[in-house]
Enzyme design. Structure first.
Site, PDB file in Angstrom:
ATOM      1  N   SER A 151       0.801  -1.217   0.000  1.00  0.00           N
ATOM      2  CA  SER A 151       0.000   0.000   0.000  1.00  0.00           C
ATOM      3  C   SER A 151       0.837   1.271   0.000  1.00  0.00           C
ATOM      4  O   SER A 151       0.306   2.357  -0.219  1.00  0.00           O
ATOM      5  CB  SER A 151      -0.954   0.026   1.199  1.00  0.00           C
ATOM      6  OG  SER A 151      -0.249   0.311   2.389  1.00  0.00           O
ATOM      7  N   LYS A 189       1.304   4.092   7.447  1.00  0.00           N
ATOM      8  CA  LYS A 189       0.520   4.947   6.557  1.00  0.00           C
ATOM      9  C   LYS A 189       0.960   6.412   6.698  1.00  0.00           C
ATOM     10  O   LYS A 189       1.626   6.783   7.661  1.00  0.00           O
ATOM     11  CB  LYS A 189      -0.982   4.852   6.888  1.00  0.00           C
ATOM     12  CG  LYS A 189      -1.605   3.500   6.570  1.00  0.00           C
ATOM     13  CD  LYS A 189      -1.715   3.258   5.088  1.00  0.00           C
ATOM     14  CE  LYS A 189      -2.427   1.957   4.770  1.00  0.00           C
ATOM     15  NZ  LYS A 189      -1.637   0.781   5.179  1.00  0.00           N
TER      16      LYS A 189
END
Length: 230
Positions: A151, A189
């Site tokens: 990701s 993230k």
């Protein structure tokens, strides 16, 4: 082919094994080879093991066995050793930069971090990794994590990479952080505050941004370095 330092270490281990029956400690190896950190000894031992000159015995402290020595019986079998420097400037390739010794620091790898769907938080040390001291940011504590998932690939973070994290509980917008979600899921993230919520953004269009309340997210550290795995 051995480097000069690899050969020096192999000869040291062999002589101490013959004299004392046990190899020297890592501190003794470091001092004997005039190295500044034990991480350099780790790399030399790994190189000697990969080349079949020594064998490390599992589950035993300071257990190293010398398997073989370079052939030195006569002048026809002189060990092939890579000298550690350039004899003169004329031998250096065009545009070559001078080589500098870099201090390395061993960090604990605290398991895996998800760059994808969050995984259960892991806080046990799996192994250690040597990183350049210049990679560490500030005077705080640091640790490393192995990345699992894709990701964050558009931020240059790939599956299998090692990320170096500085422990901290706060983050600025745009920081890449280790976030603990609802006390049990850890993820890597990009952090942003948006409309009174915390956004955990992926760097891959295949993944959606997660919007969470402030009390659902605990920042555990900020990304300060990356070690690429090939």
């Amino acid at each position: 082919m051995l480097t000069r330092k690899q050969l020096e270490l192999l000869e040291l281990i062999d002589s101490r094994m013959k004299r004392d029956g046990v190899p020297p400690s890592f501190d003794e190896m470091k001092d004997a080879l005039s190295l500044r950190s034990k991480s350099g000894i780790h790399r030399l031992i790994t190189a000697l093991e990969e080349r079949g000159f020594i064998r490390r015995l599992a589950h035993r402290a300071r257990a190293i066995e010398v398997v073989k020595m370079p052939e030195t019986a006569d002048s026809r079998h002189v060990p092939r050793v890579i000298e550690g420097g350039v004899r003169d400037a004329a031998q250096a390739p065009a545009g070559a930069m001078p080589v500098r010794q870099v201090d390395a620091v061993e960090l604990a790898v605290m398991g895996r971090i998800a760059a994808g769907t969050p995984i259960e938080a892991i806080s046990e040390i799996s192994h250690h990794v040597a990183v350049p001291g210049s990679m560490l940011s500030g005077k705080g504590d640091h640790y490393a994590l192995e990345v699992r998932g894709d990701s964050m690939i558009e931020a240059g973070i790939n599956d299998g990479d090692i990320v170096v994290i500085r422990e901290q509980s706060t983050a600025e917008n745009g920081d890449i952080v280790v976030a603990l979600v609802e006390g049990q899921e850890a993820t890597l993230k990009r952090f942003r505050r948006m409309r009174g919520m915390i956004a955990l953004e992926a760097a891959n269009p295949a993944y959606e941004t997660r919007m969470l309340r402030d009390d659902q997210v605990e920042v555990q550290g900020r990304l300060v370095g990356l070690i690429r795995s090939y």
